[in-house]
Design a protein around this motif. Structure first.
Motif, PDB file in Angstrom:
ATOM      1  N   SER A   1       0.850  -1.195   0.000  1.00  0.00           N
ATOM      2  CA  SER A   1       0.000   0.000   0.000  1.00  0.00           C
ATOM      3  C   SER A   1       0.884   1.243   0.000  1.00  0.00           C
ATOM      4  N   PRO A   2       0.456   2.306  -0.694  1.00  0.00           N
ATOM      5  CA  PRO A   2       1.234   3.544  -0.696  1.00  0.00           C
ATOM      6  C   PRO A   2       1.420   4.073   0.713  1.00  0.00           C
ATOM      7  N   PRO A   3       2.559   4.714   0.977  1.00  0.00           N
ATOM      8  CA  PRO A   3       2.807   5.217   2.337  1.00  0.00           C
ATOM      9  C   PRO A   3       1.893   6.398   2.670  1.00  0.00           C
ATOM     10  N   ASN A   4       1.618   6.563   3.935  1.00  0.00           N
ATOM     11  CA  ASN A   4       0.831   7.706   4.386  1.00  0.00           C
ATOM     12  C   ASN A   4       1.263   8.063   5.803  1.00  0.00           C
ATOM     13  N   LEU A   5       0.742   9.163   6.301  1.00  0.00           N
ATOM     14  CA  LEU A   5       1.062   9.638   7.645  1.00  0.00           C
ATOM     15  C   LEU A   5      -0.193   9.722   8.504  1.00  0.00           C
ATOM     16  N   LEU A   6      -1.181   8.868   8.199  1.00  0.00           N
ATOM     17  CA  LEU A   6      -2.417   8.879   8.972  1.00  0.00           C
ATOM     18  C   LEU A   6      -2.187   8.394  10.398  1.00  0.00           C
ATOM     19  N   ASP A   7      -1.208   7.489  10.563  1.00  0.00           N
ATOM     20  CA  ASP A   7      -0.840   6.986  11.875  1.00  0.00           C
ATOM     21  C   ASP A   7       0.616   7.321  12.147  1.00  0.00           C
ATOM     22  N   PRO A   8       1.027   7.337  13.394  1.00  0.00           N
ATOM     23  CA  PRO A   8       2.443   7.587  13.704  1.00  0.00           C
ATOM     24  C   PRO A   8       3.345   6.567  13.012  1.00  0.00           C
ATOM     25  N   GLN A   9       4.414   7.044  12.421  1.00  0.00           N
ATOM     26  CA  GLN A   9       5.329   6.197  11.672  1.00  0.00           C
ATOM     27  C   GLN A   9       6.742   6.335  12.251  1.00  0.00           C
ATOM     28  N   PRO A  10       7.506   5.247  12.215  1.00  0.00           N
ATOM     29  CA  PRO A  10       8.874   5.324  12.730  1.00  0.00           C
ATOM     30  C   PRO A  10       9.742   6.230  11.850  1.00  0.00           C
ATOM     31  N   ILE A  11      10.690   6.881  12.491  1.00  0.00           N
ATOM     32  CA  ILE A  11      11.630   7.763  11.812  1.00  0.00           C
ATOM     33  C   ILE A  11      12.984   7.067  11.717  1.00  0.00           C
ATOM     34  N   VAL A  12      13.592   7.115  10.536  1.00  0.00           N
ATOM     35  CA  VAL A  12      14.923   6.555  10.351  1.00  0.00           C
ATOM     36  C   VAL A  12      15.893   7.674  10.010  1.00  0.00           C
ATOM     37  N   GLU A  13      17.170   7.353  10.078  1.00  0.00           N
ATOM     38  CA  GLU A  13      18.208   8.351   9.871  1.00  0.00           C
ATOM     39  C   GLU A  13      19.190   7.860   8.821  1.00  0.00           C
ATOM     40  N   VAL A  14      19.605   8.763   7.961  1.00  0.00           N
ATOM     41  CA  VAL A  14      20.597   8.462   6.927  1.00  0.00           C
ATOM     42  C   VAL A  14      21.740   9.472   7.043  1.00  0.00           C
ATOM     43  N   HIS A  15      22.959   8.974   7.084  1.00  0.00           N
ATOM     44  CA  HIS A  15      24.135   9.841   7.129  1.00  0.00           C
ATOM     45  C   HIS A  15      24.653  10.038   5.704  1.00  0.00           C
TER      46      HIS A  15
ATOM     47  N   LYS B   1      16.662  12.814   8.626  1.00  0.00           N
ATOM     48  CA  LYS B   1      15.658  11.968   9.255  1.00  0.00           C
ATOM     49  C   LYS B   1      14.417  11.914   8.378  1.00  0.00           C
ATOM     50  N   ILE B   2      13.972  10.691   8.087  1.00  0.00           N
ATOM     51  CA  ILE B   2      12.888  10.475   7.127  1.00  0.00           C
ATOM     52  C   ILE B   2      11.945   9.410   7.684  1.00  0.00           C
ATOM     53  N   HIS B   3      10.681   9.501   7.335  1.00  0.00           N
ATOM     54  CA  HIS B   3       9.736   8.445   7.709  1.00  0.00           C
ATOM     55  C   HIS B   3      10.125   7.146   7.003  1.00  0.00           C
ATOM     56  N   LYS B   4      10.241   6.105   7.767  1.00  0.00           N
ATOM     57  CA  LYS B   4      10.718   4.824   7.243  1.00  0.00           C
ATOM     58  C   LYS B   4       9.807   4.279   6.151  1.00  0.00           C
ATOM     59  N   ASN B   5       8.486   4.424   6.319  1.00  0.00           N
ATOM     60  CA  ASN B   5       7.587   3.845   5.334  1.00  0.00           C
ATOM     61  C   ASN B   5       7.711   4.517   3.969  1.00  0.00           C
ATOM     62  N   PHE B   6       8.079   5.795   3.937  1.00  0.00           N
ATOM     63  CA  PHE B   6       8.239   6.491   2.659  1.00  0.00           C
ATOM     64  C   PHE B   6       9.520   6.063   1.956  1.00  0.00           C
ATOM     65  N   ILE B   7      10.640   6.118   2.641  1.00  0.00           N
ATOM     66  CA  ILE B   7      11.912   5.839   1.980  1.00  0.00           C
ATOM     67  C   ILE B   7      12.029   4.362   1.600  1.00  0.00           C
ATOM     68  N   CYS B   8      11.442   3.471   2.401  1.00  0.00           N
ATOM     69  CA  CYS B   8      11.501   2.041   2.073  1.00  0.00           C
ATOM     70  C   CYS B   8      10.532   1.678   0.952  1.00  0.00           C
ATOM     71  N   TYR B   9       9.448   2.408   0.836  1.00  0.00           N
ATOM     72  CA  TYR B   9       8.462   2.123  -0.207  1.00  0.00           C
ATOM     73  C   TYR B   9       9.011   2.447  -1.598  1.00  0.00           C
ATOM     74  N   TYR B  10       9.700   3.568  -1.718  1.00  0.00           N
ATOM     75  CA  TYR B  10      10.156   4.018  -3.035  1.00  0.00           C
ATOM     76  C   TYR B  10      11.565   3.558  -3.386  1.00  0.00           C
ATOM     77  N   SER B  11      12.352   3.162  -2.411  1.00  0.00           N
ATOM     78  CA  SER B  11      13.736   2.790  -2.692  1.00  0.00           C
ATOM     79  C   SER B  11      14.042   1.381  -2.203  1.00  0.00           C
ATOM     80  N   PRO B  12      14.195   0.413  -3.116  1.00  0.00           N
ATOM     81  CA  PRO B  12      14.592  -0.939  -2.713  1.00  0.00           C
ATOM     82  C   PRO B  12      15.938  -0.956  -1.984  1.00  0.00           C
TER      83      PRO B  12
END
Length: 289
Positions: A45-59, A71-82
């Protein structure tokens, strides 16, 4: 990270760009890669922010060696980038720590990528100079290639051609960066060659050897065709002033000496495959048997 605002209008990403026409090897390979990525995305399912989502960090470490954390929402960055999906969800060390690292990546470029994850469109400062905008788009393409986001690659190529890059020359170091991070069949290389300005290279040692080979292979035949059309146009203009017999055959090969001013004392000489003869009579040219 820069603040970004829209600089170009929204366009149809499904339209076919002239850079990769249907049936070409580049188009088929790009379509296959994009289709595989779309199939993976379609399974979730496409990512959304309707519920609290974990935040990840990229250096992210820039080419100058400076590191910045995003710092990015994990569901967004994992959905679009394998690439990041594997980094954050596999059992690797990076996945456990959830702090992947990217080197040799400009911070501005990664910021554009993060903004694209949420907005699904590339946005660059509207007052950004054309040369800087073009290099940002090049680096966006390189980053998208690295993190496996073909849709972003396609959008960056479209904007690179549409956004005023034609006849704009990059710095030699920028060409080095492009060719160092791409393969021989890269669509970005093909795009850069198509956008090559009509200028003379003063020092070939500053440019990648592969670029010089691509320029000869892609632009050489085009230049020869233009020269042939120019020569043919000269003879068509001559023929317009009088009836000199049959038109010049299509298979006629022209040489530069045929357009030189005739010299005194030269006699009639036949031109192969044309049925014409060149004759110098007191500094003029006549055609006949």
């Amino acid at each position: 990270m820069i603040n970004v605002v829209s600089s170009l209008p929204i366009y149809d990403l499904n339209s076919t760009s002239k850079l990769n026409m249907p049936g070409s090897q580049e188009h088929m390979e790009e379509s296959a890669t994009e289709n595989r990525s779309n199939l993976v995305i379609a399974e979730r399912s496409p990512p959304n922010l309707l519920d609290p989502q974990p935040i990840v960090e990229v250096h992210v470490t820039s080419p100058e060696g400076q590191t910045q954390s995003f710092k990015i929402h994990k569901n967004f960055i994992c959905y679009y980038s394998p690439f990041f999906d594997t980094a954050f969800n596999s059992k690797s060390i990076e996945g456990e720590n959830q702090v992947p690292e990217l080197d040799d990546t400009p911070h501005e470029v990664f910021g554009i990528f993060v903004n694209w994850l949420y907005m699904q469109t590339i946005k660059i400062e509207s007052d950004c100079e054309c040369s800087i905008r073009c290099m940002l788009l090049v680096n966006v393409w390189l980053l998208a290639d690295r993190v496996k986001v073909p849709r972003l690659q396609k959008e960056a190529l479209f904007m690179l051609d549409y956004g005023g890059a034609r006849n704009r020359e990059f710095q030699p170091s920028q060409y080095q960066r492009i060719y160092r991070n791409t393969t021989q069949d890269s669509p970005l290389r093909a795009c850069i060659v198509e956008l090559w300005p009509d200028r003379t290279i003063s020092n070939s040692e500053l440019y990648p050897r592969e670029l010089l080979v691509d320029l000869v292979n892609r632009l050489g035949p085009r230049k020869r065709k233009l020269e042939e059309e120019r020569f043919r146009g000269v003879f068509d203009e001559i023929d317009a002033f009088g009836d000199f017999g049959q038109p010049i055959a299509e298979e006629t090969r022209f040489s530069p000496d045929m357009l030189e001013a005739p010299q005194e004392g030269k006699t009639k000489r036949k031109l192969g495959h044309t049925g014409f003869a060149e004759e110098n009579i007191r500094g003029s040219i006549a055609f006949g048997d």
